[in-house]
Write an enzyme that holds these catalytic residues in place. Structure first.
Site, PDB file in Angstrom:
ATOM      1  N   LYS A  79      52.916  36.717  39.105  1.00  0.00           N
ATOM      2  CA  LYS A  79      52.553  35.677  40.082  1.00  0.00           C
ATOM      3  C   LYS A  79      52.883  34.276  39.547  1.00  0.00           C
ATOM      4  O   LYS A  79      53.328  33.401  40.296  1.00  0.00           O
ATOM      5  CB  LYS A  79      51.059  35.803  40.410  1.00  0.00           C
ATOM      6  CG  LYS A  79      50.493  34.696  41.264  1.00  0.00           C
ATOM      7  CD  LYS A  79      51.019  34.688  42.685  1.00  0.00           C
ATOM      8  CE  LYS A  79      50.528  33.459  43.430  1.00  0.00           C
ATOM      9  NZ  LYS A  79      50.938  33.410  44.820  1.00  0.00           N
ATOM     10  N   LYS A 126      47.088  24.317  39.614  1.00  0.00           N
ATOM     11  CA  LYS A 126      46.437  25.328  38.763  1.00  0.00           C
ATOM     12  C   LYS A 126      47.467  26.361  38.288  1.00  0.00           C
ATOM     13  O   LYS A 126      47.539  26.689  37.111  1.00  0.00           O
ATOM     14  CB  LYS A 126      45.328  26.005  39.586  1.00  0.00           C
ATOM     15  CG  LYS A 126      44.707  27.190  38.954  1.00  0.00           C
ATOM     16  CD  LYS A 126      44.528  28.426  39.826  1.00  0.00           C
ATOM     17  CE  LYS A 126      45.039  28.548  41.167  1.00  0.00           C
ATOM     18  NZ  LYS A 126      45.198  29.849  41.757  1.00  0.00           N
TER      19      LYS A 126
HETATM   20  P1  NAD Z   1      40.330  28.953  49.655  1.00  0.00           P
HETATM   21  O1  NAD Z   1      39.791  27.807  48.901  1.00  0.00           O
HETATM   22  O2  NAD Z   1      40.727  28.792  51.089  1.00  0.00           O
HETATM   23  O3  NAD Z   1      39.278  30.194  49.604  1.00  0.00           O
HETATM   24  C1  NAD Z   1      38.538  30.562  48.476  1.00  0.00           C
HETATM   25  C2  NAD Z   1      37.196  31.105  48.940  1.00  0.00           C
HETATM   26  O4  NAD Z   1      36.445  31.544  47.801  1.00  0.00           O
HETATM   27  C3  NAD Z   1      36.342  30.045  49.650  1.00  0.00           C
HETATM   28  O5  NAD Z   1      35.908  30.548  50.907  1.00  0.00           O
HETATM   29  C4  NAD Z   1      35.194  29.809  48.686  1.00  0.00           C
HETATM   30  O6  NAD Z   1      33.982  29.455  49.338  1.00  0.00           O
HETATM   31  C5  NAD Z   1      35.106  31.162  47.994  1.00  0.00           C
HETATM   32  N1  NAD Z   1      34.438  31.122  46.679  1.00  0.00           N
HETATM   33  C6  NAD Z   1      34.658  30.284  45.652  1.00  0.00           C
HETATM   34  N2  NAD Z   1      33.860  30.587  44.611  1.00  0.00           N
HETATM   35  C7  NAD Z   1      33.129  31.650  44.997  1.00  0.00           C
HETATM   36  C8  NAD Z   1      32.106  32.422  44.360  1.00  0.00           C
HETATM   37  N3  NAD Z   1      31.694  32.164  43.100  1.00  0.00           N
HETATM   38  N4  NAD Z   1      31.543  33.453  45.047  1.00  0.00           N
HETATM   39  C9  NAD Z   1      31.948  33.726  46.312  1.00  0.00           C
HETATM   40  N5  NAD Z   1      32.904  33.035  46.974  1.00  0.00           N
HETATM   41  C10 NAD Z   1      33.484  32.004  46.311  1.00  0.00           C
HETATM   42  O7  NAD Z   1      41.551  29.519  48.795  1.00  0.00           O
HETATM   43  P2  NAD Z   1      42.763  30.457  49.259  1.00  0.00           P
HETATM   44  O8  NAD Z   1      43.870  29.606  49.746  1.00  0.00           O
HETATM   45  O9  NAD Z   1      42.228  31.561  50.122  1.00  0.00           O
HETATM   46  O10 NAD Z   1      43.234  31.044  47.836  1.00  0.00           O
HETATM   47  C11 NAD Z   1      42.519  32.055  47.144  1.00  0.00           C
HETATM   48  C12 NAD Z   1      43.392  32.556  45.990  1.00  0.00           C
HETATM   49  O11 NAD Z   1      44.612  33.070  46.520  1.00  0.00           O
HETATM   50  C13 NAD Z   1      43.779  31.451  44.984  1.00  0.00           C
HETATM   51  O12 NAD Z   1      43.784  31.957  43.681  1.00  0.00           O
HETATM   52  C14 NAD Z   1      45.186  31.067  45.427  1.00  0.00           C
HETATM   53  O13 NAD Z   1      45.951  30.552  44.350  1.00  0.00           O
HETATM   54  C15 NAD Z   1      45.717  32.414  45.917  1.00  0.00           C
HETATM   55  N6  NAD Z   1      46.782  32.331  46.918  1.00  0.00           N
HETATM   56  C16 NAD Z   1      46.686  31.475  47.977  1.00  0.00           C
HETATM   57  C17 NAD Z   1      47.736  31.428  48.909  1.00  0.00           C
HETATM   58  C18 NAD Z   1      47.687  30.481  50.104  1.00  0.00           C
HETATM   59  O14 NAD Z   1      48.740  30.297  50.738  1.00  0.00           O
HETATM   60  N7  NAD Z   1      46.557  29.888  50.441  1.00  0.00           N
HETATM   61  C19 NAD Z   1      48.858  32.252  48.752  1.00  0.00           C
HETATM   62  C20 NAD Z   1      48.902  33.142  47.679  1.00  0.00           C
HETATM   63  C21 NAD Z   1      47.852  33.180  46.761  1.00  0.00           C
END
Ligand code: NAD
Length: 295
Positions: free
Chosen positions: A171, A239
Site C-alpha cells: 500500500k 501520513k
Molecule cells: P475517515 O476519517 O473518513 O474514517 C475513519 C473512521 O474511523 C471515522 O468514522 C472515525 O470516527 C473512525 N475512528 C477513528 N478512531 C476510531 C476508534 N478508536 N474507534 C472507532 N472508530 C474510530 O477515513 P477514511 O477515508 O475512511 O480512511 C480510513 C483508512 O482507509 C485510512 O487509513 C486511509 O488511509 C485508508 N484509505 C482511504 C481511502 C479514501 O479514498 N478515503 C482510500 C484508500 C485507503
C-alpha cells in the site's frame, strides 16, 4: 456463518460494511461517531457501544480507521478489541498504517491465540461504494483463504502479497505512485492552462493516449472543476508518504520525488487545507505559478 464485526465507519468503512450487511451477513458495528452506527443499523447492522463489544460478539473483525495510533487504540486501548476477542478469532486491519507496527500488532494478537491479516485497499471512495477495491493482503495464506469470500464482497482485485506487514508495504508503494501521478497531472494541466489551451480538451485528448490514467480521469476532473471535497484527505496522504519516507530512510533509499510530493502536500496543509481531497495538491503548484487552472 461467521459473525462479522466492523470498526471505523468513515468515508471508506461505511460503504464497505454496508456491502457485508447487504450480502446478508450479521455485522456488529462500532465507530466513535454515533451517526454512521445509527445509519448502518437502520439497514440491518447490529450496533455496539465499544470495540470490546464487537470483539465479544464477532469472530472475524474488520478495522478501517485513519492511522497507526487509531488501530492501536482499537486493538489495545481501554474497552479495546483485545479485551473482548475470543481465541481463534481473526482481526483484519484494512486501514493504511505502518508495516512495522503491523508486525508488532500481529505478534501480540498471535500470543493471544488471535489471527491477523493486514489488508489495506486502493480505489478510493468510488471503489468502496462500488465494491471494486483493490485489496493487498499480508498474513498467513490459510487465514487469507478463510477471509477471501468477505473480501470479494468489497473488492475485485484481491492479492495475497506475503507475510504480516507485506500488505501495508504494498500500500505504501501504491501511495507513492498515486502522489507522483497527482503531481504529474497537476503540472500538465497547469502548464496547458497557462499556455492558453483549454484544460478540459487537453484532459479529454490525453485520456485517449499513453498518458491515460485513473488519476488523470478522476483527479484531473476535480482540478479543472475545483471539486476538492474529500475523497481522500491530504492529511491521510501525508501520513502514507511519511511511512514511505521513514521506511526509505531506514532502508538507506532515496525517494526524491516522493519527498517533493510530500512538501507540496505540506504547503497545502499549511494553508489550513489538510482536509481537502489530495487532488488539491494542485493548489500549491498554482501558488508557485501564480496561475489558476481555468476550465
Ligand atoms: P475517515 O476519517 O473518513 O474514517 C475513519 C473512521 O474511523 C471515522 O468514522 C472515525 O470516527 C473512525 N475512528 C477513528 N478512531 C476510531 C476508534 N478508536 N474507534 C472507532 N472508530 C474510530 O477515513 P477514511 O477515508 O475512511 O480512511 C480510513 C483508512 O482507509 C485510512 O487509513 C486511509 O488511509 C485508508 N484509505 C482511504 C481511502 C479514501 O479514498 N478515503 C482510500 C484508500 C485507503
Amino acid at each position: 456463518m461467521a459473525e462479522l464485526g466492523f470498526i471505523g465507519l468513515g468515508i471508506m468503512g461505511k460503504p464497505m460494511a454496508g456491502h457485508l450487511v447487504a450480502a446478508g451477513h450479521t455485522v456488529h458495528v462500532y465507530d466513535v461517531r454515533p451517526e454512521p452506527v445509527k445509519e448502518l443499523s437502520t439497514r440491518g447492522a447490529r450496533p455496539c457501544r465499544s470495540c470490546k463489544e464487537v470483539g465479544q460478539k464477532s469472530n472475524i473483525i474488520f478495522i478501517m480507521v485513519p492511522d497507526t495510533p487509531d488501530v492501536e487504540a482499537v486493538l489495545f486501548g481501554p474497552d479495546g478489541l483485545a479485551e473482548g476477542l475470543r481465541s481463534g478469532s481473526i482481526v483484519v486491519d484494512m486501514s493504511s498504517i505502518s508495516p512495522i507496527a503491523t508486525k508488532e500488532f500481529a505478534k501480540k494478537l498471535t500470543a493471544m491465540g488471535v489471527k491477523m491479516l493486514d489488508a489495506p485497499v486502493s480505489g478510493g471512495q468510488v471503489g468502496a461504494e462500488n465494491a471494486t477495491l483493490s485489496i493487498m493482503v499480508g498474513g498467513p495464506v490459510e487465514v487469507f483463504n478463510e477471509v477471501k469470500p468477505y473480501f470479494e464482497r468489497m473488492g475485485k482485485n484481491i492479492v495475497h502479497i506475503g507475510g504480516h506487514g507485506d500488505g501495508q508495504t504494498c500500500k505504501v508503494a501504491n501511495q507513492i505512485v498515486v502522489a507522483l501521478t497527482i503531481e504529474a497531472v497537476a503540472e500538465a494541466l497547469l502548464f496547458a492552462s497557462k499556455a492558453g489551451a483549454d484544460p478540459v480538451k487537453v484532459r479529454a485528448a490525453l485520456l485517449g493516449g499513453f498518458a491515460q490514467s485513473r488519476i488523470l480521469e478522476l483527479h484531473g476532473e476535480r482540478m479543472i472543476h475545483r471539486k476538492f471535497d474529500p475523497g481522500f484527505r491530504i492529511r491521510l496522504h501525508q501520513k502514507d508518504l511519511n511511512l514511505a519516507l521513514q521506511a526509505a530512510r531506514s532502508l538507506g533509499l532515496s525517494l526524491p520525488n516522493t519527498a517533493t510530493a510530500q512538501e507540496l502536500f505540506n504547503a497545502v496543509a499549511a494553508q489550513g487545507s489538510s482536509d481537502l481531497d489530495h487532488s488539491a495538491m494542485v493548489l500549491a503548484l498554482e501558488k508557485l505559478a501564480n496561475h489558476t487552472i481555468k476550465g
